[in-house]
Scaffold this motif. Structure first.
Motif, mmCIF file in Angstrom:
data_model
loop_
_atom_site.group_PDB
_atom_site.id
_atom_site.type_symbol
_atom_site.label_atom_id
_atom_site.label_comp_id
_atom_site.label_asym_id
_atom_site.label_seq_id
_atom_site.Cartn_x
_atom_site.Cartn_y
_atom_site.Cartn_z
ATOM 1 N N VAL A 176 49.256 -5.088 17.228
ATOM 2 C CA VAL A 176 48.080 -5.939 17.073
ATOM 3 C C VAL A 176 48.206 -6.730 15.774
ATOM 4 O O VAL A 176 48.913 -6.334 14.844
ATOM 5 C CB VAL A 176 46.766 -5.122 17.071
ATOM 6 C CG1 VAL A 176 46.582 -4.408 18.402
ATOM 7 C CG2 VAL A 176 46.723 -4.124 15.919
ATOM 8 N N SER A 177 47.505 -7.847 15.727
ATOM 9 C CA SER A 177 47.547 -8.696 14.530
ATOM 10 C C SER A 177 46.761 -8.092 13.384
ATOM 11 O O SER A 177 47.207 -8.083 12.230
ATOM 12 C CB SER A 177 46.987 -10.089 14.860
ATOM 13 O OG SER A 177 47.590 -10.626 16.004
ATOM 14 N N LEU A 178 45.565 -7.566 13.711
ATOM 15 C CA LEU A 178 44.640 -7.034 12.706
ATOM 16 C C LEU A 178 43.993 -5.773 13.239
ATOM 17 O O LEU A 178 43.593 -5.716 14.406
ATOM 18 C CB LEU A 178 43.547 -8.062 12.383
ATOM 19 C CG LEU A 178 43.979 -9.459 11.944
ATOM 20 C CD1 LEU A 178 42.798 -10.421 12.024
ATOM 21 C CD2 LEU A 178 44.539 -9.428 10.530
ATOM 22 N N ALA A 179 43.876 -4.770 12.389
ATOM 23 C CA ALA A 179 43.137 -3.562 12.751
ATOM 24 C C ALA A 179 42.345 -3.110 11.538
ATOM 25 O O ALA A 179 42.786 -3.281 10.393
ATOM 26 C CB ALA A 179 44.084 -2.458 13.199
ATOM 27 N N ASN A 184 39.653 -0.426 15.336
ATOM 28 C CA ASN A 184 39.232 -1.618 16.057
ATOM 29 C C ASN A 184 40.280 -2.700 15.825
ATOM 30 O O ASN A 184 40.755 -2.870 14.702
ATOM 31 C CB ASN A 184 37.866 -2.099 15.573
ATOM 32 C CG ASN A 184 36.783 -1.072 15.823
ATOM 33 O OD1 ASN A 184 36.416 -0.798 16.952
ATOM 34 N ND2 ASN A 184 36.282 -0.459 14.744
ATOM 35 N N ALA A 185 40.629 -3.448 16.874
ATOM 36 C CA ALA A 185 41.772 -4.352 16.749
ATOM 37 C C ALA A 185 41.499 -5.729 17.326
ATOM 38 O O ALA A 185 40.795 -5.887 18.327
ATOM 39 C CB ALA A 185 42.994 -3.753 17.447
ATOM 40 N N ILE A 186 42.111 -6.715 16.674
ATOM 41 C CA ILE A 186 42.104 -8.106 17.122
ATOM 42 C C ILE A 186 43.546 -8.516 17.368
ATOM 43 O O ILE A 186 44.434 -8.254 16.554
ATOM 44 C CB ILE A 186 41.455 -9.025 16.070
ATOM 45 C CG1 ILE A 186 39.950 -8.762 15.992
ATOM 46 C CG2 ILE A 186 41.718 -10.500 16.391
ATOM 47 C CD1 ILE A 186 39.240 -9.518 14.883
ATOM 48 N N MET A 187 43.777 -9.166 18.507
ATOM 49 C CA MET A 187 45.106 -9.653 18.865
ATOM 50 C C MET A 187 45.089 -11.173 18.901
ATOM 51 O O MET A 187 44.250 -11.759 19.589
ATOM 52 C CB MET A 187 45.532 -9.106 20.235
ATOM 53 C CG MET A 187 45.676 -7.599 20.288
ATOM 54 S SD MET A 187 45.942 -6.984 21.967
ATOM 55 C CE MET A 187 44.277 -7.043 22.639
ATOM 56 N N LEU A 188 45.981 -11.800 18.180
ATOM 57 C CA LEU A 188 46.132 -13.253 18.213
ATOM 58 C C LEU A 188 47.301 -13.603 19.138
ATOM 59 O O LEU A 188 48.297 -12.902 19.157
ATOM 60 C CB LEU A 188 46.388 -13.795 16.808
ATOM 61 C CG LEU A 188 45.327 -13.456 15.762
ATOM 62 C CD1 LEU A 188 45.728 -14.007 14.402
ATOM 63 C CD2 LEU A 188 43.967 -13.998 16.173
ATOM 64 N N GLY A 189 47.158 -14.684 19.876
ATOM 65 C CA GLY A 189 48.216 -15.055 20.818
ATOM 66 C C GLY A 189 48.002 -14.397 22.164
ATOM 67 O O GLY A 189 46.959 -13.790 22.441
ATOM 68 N N ALA A 208 49.796 -2.326 13.339
ATOM 69 C CA ALA A 208 49.112 -3.529 12.868
ATOM 70 C C ALA A 208 49.881 -4.219 11.748
ATOM 71 O O ALA A 208 50.343 -3.569 10.807
ATOM 72 C CB ALA A 208 47.712 -3.179 12.372
ATOM 73 N N ASP A 209 49.975 -5.548 11.857
ATOM 74 C CA ASP A 209 50.590 -6.325 10.785
ATOM 75 C C ASP A 209 49.727 -6.324 9.536
ATOM 76 O O ASP A 209 50.236 -6.505 8.425
ATOM 77 C CB ASP A 209 50.819 -7.771 11.241
ATOM 78 C CG ASP A 209 52.089 -7.927 12.062
ATOM 79 O OD1 ASP A 209 53.128 -7.384 11.652
ATOM 80 O OD2 ASP A 209 52.040 -8.595 13.107
ATOM 81 N N ALA A 210 48.420 -6.140 9.698
ATOM 82 C CA ALA A 210 47.526 -6.114 8.541
ATOM 83 C C ALA A 210 46.320 -5.246 8.846
ATOM 84 O O ALA A 210 45.914 -5.093 10.004
ATOM 85 C CB ALA A 210 47.076 -7.521 8.169
ATOM 86 N N TRP A 249 51.170 -14.732 11.827
ATOM 87 C CA TRP A 249 51.864 -14.043 10.743
ATOM 88 C C TRP A 249 53.291 -14.536 10.520
ATOM 89 O O TRP A 249 53.678 -14.856 9.411
ATOM 90 C CB TRP A 249 51.884 -12.540 10.999
ATOM 91 C CG TRP A 249 50.576 -11.875 10.754
ATOM 92 C CD1 TRP A 249 49.740 -11.319 11.690
ATOM 93 C CD2 TRP A 249 49.920 -11.689 9.496
ATOM 94 N NE1 TRP A 249 48.616 -10.806 11.104
ATOM 95 C CE2 TRP A 249 48.696 -11.018 9.746
ATOM 96 C CE3 TRP A 249 50.246 -12.024 8.181
ATOM 97 C CZ2 TRP A 249 47.804 -10.680 8.731
ATOM 98 C CZ3 TRP A 249 49.363 -11.690 7.166
ATOM 99 C CH2 TRP A 249 48.158 -11.026 7.445
ATOM 100 N N TYR A 250 54.091 -14.587 11.573
ATOM 101 C CA TYR A 250 55.495 -14.966 11.389
ATOM 102 C C TYR A 250 56.111 -15.399 12.717
ATOM 103 O O TYR A 250 55.693 -14.962 13.794
ATOM 104 C CB TYR A 250 56.321 -13.824 10.780
ATOM 105 C CG TYR A 250 56.077 -12.466 11.397
ATOM 106 C CD1 TYR A 250 56.803 -12.013 12.488
ATOM 107 C CD2 TYR A 250 55.105 -11.611 10.872
ATOM 108 C CE1 TYR A 250 56.581 -10.773 13.053
ATOM 109 C CE2 TYR A 250 54.858 -10.367 11.418
ATOM 110 C CZ TYR A 250 55.611 -9.945 12.512
ATOM 111 O OH TYR A 250 55.364 -8.714 13.072
#
Length: 333
Positions: A176-179, A184-189, A208-210, A249-250
């Motif tokens: 996931v992009s953010l947790a 709780n998590a948010i996914m971008l893309g 999580a990346d962040a 992120w990258y």
């Protein structure tokens, strides 16, 4: 409820995985977000005889198969797009080491949906009448196969259709992009069925990346596609999808994608790659150093960076995450 669900990558694999388990990873395109770093840790801890479930192949499945850790795999698409066929996976299948059960991407999505909804089977109008239905790597002598996608009768129309088995993996490691620390998590893309996978799996670990403050999730509740009630543990790991990409992120590391796939084409190349990028990596700092400062800076200068703008005020620093990890709860069940 525990103070938080953050644990280290090594602890997540030690606590929640075992040899012979049905393991799923999520989940974007072959060059998109996937918890590849979790697969590296599976190999560091010498997990074996895995039954791998991947909506779409990635360098994780390519690596796990090349290293001899996968006995069975179910997958929708087994290539690596512009980077060619997955050489490690192909070598494992052609040698007979790995049995690869082939489905279409839509079939995998439907099977994950069936698992999420706890259906006994999934009505199928795709993959019918083709060798996807008639050939089974898990029953190679059975042709046409009768257990992979059996036929059933639609009780309303009387028409014969197929029946997919729902997917209910024992464990899913989901990138996931953010947790937040609770899970709780948010996914971008593109999601590629990570929503359904999180409901179908017996246990879920977020990679999580962040890490963000919980206030971020309260500000954007409609974007929380995976809530904490589904999650066993959260692993903070920047560049967790490398050499693939994480929107915002990258970008994908194209040079390493090619290098990795070329290395996995042979047993000798695989051994060298494992020594350098798996067994020789002992910490997050070591991992990031192997990627390289210049490479990380270049990949992070992504045109998709604006996707993170609404969330930046809540992103925790590595030092803040380390402080939370220093007070990790003993257990979480």
């Amino acid at each position: 409820m525990p103070a938080h669900r953050l644990i280290s990558l090594a602890e997540a694999v030690r606590r929640y995985t075992r040899d012979g388990m049905q393991y799923a990873s999520g989940a974007a395109l072959p060059i998109g977000s996937d918890a590849i770093v979790f697969g590296r840790e599976l190999l560091r801890q010498r997990r074996s005889k895995l039954h791998a479930i991947f909506h779409c192949n990635s360098q994780q499945l390519n690596l796990l198969a090349a290293a001899g850790a996968v006995d069975k795999a179910e997958c929708g698409f087994s290539g690596l797009e512009v980077f060619g066929f997955a050489n490690g996976l192909r070598r494992a299948v052609e040698s007979g080491q790995t049995a690869l059960e082939d489905y279409s991407n839509l079939a995998m999505a439907l099977r994950l949906l069936g698992g999420a909804l706890n259906w006994p089977f999934v009505p199928a109008t795709v993959n019918i009448g083709s060798d996807i239905q008639h050939r089974s790597a898990f029953a190679p002598e059975d042709y046409p196969a009768t257990t992979k996608i059996p036929t059933v009768t639609d009780p309303f129309s009387g028409r014969e259709i197929g029946a997919f088995s729902p997917l209910r993996p024992e464990l899913a490691a989901i990138h996931v992009s953010l947790a937040d620390p609770q899970g709780n998590a948010i996914m971008l893309g593109s999601e590629w069925s990570r929503f359904e996978l999180s409901r179908a799996a017996g246990k879920v670990i977020l990679i999580a990346d962040a890490i963000v403050d919980g206030a971020c999730m309260l500000q954007f509740p409609n974007l929380v596609r995976i809530p904490d009630i589904l999650v066993e543990a959260v692993v903070y790991h920047p560049f967790a999808a490398w050499p693939q990409s994480s929107p915002g992120w990258y970008d994908a590391d194209e040079a390493h994608m090619l290098h990795m796939n070329q290395a996995l084409a042979t047993a000798e190349g695989t051994a060298q790659y494992l020594n350098e990028f798996v067994y020789g990596v002992n910490s997050l700092d070591d991992y990031l150093a192997r990627i390289g400062d210049d490479v990380r800076a270049r990949l992070s200068a992504t045109a998709t960076g604006f996707l993170l703008d609404p969330f930046r005020q809540w992103i925790k620093t590595p030092e803040q995450v380390a402080a939370l990890l220093a007070h990790t709860p003993e257990t979480h069940a």
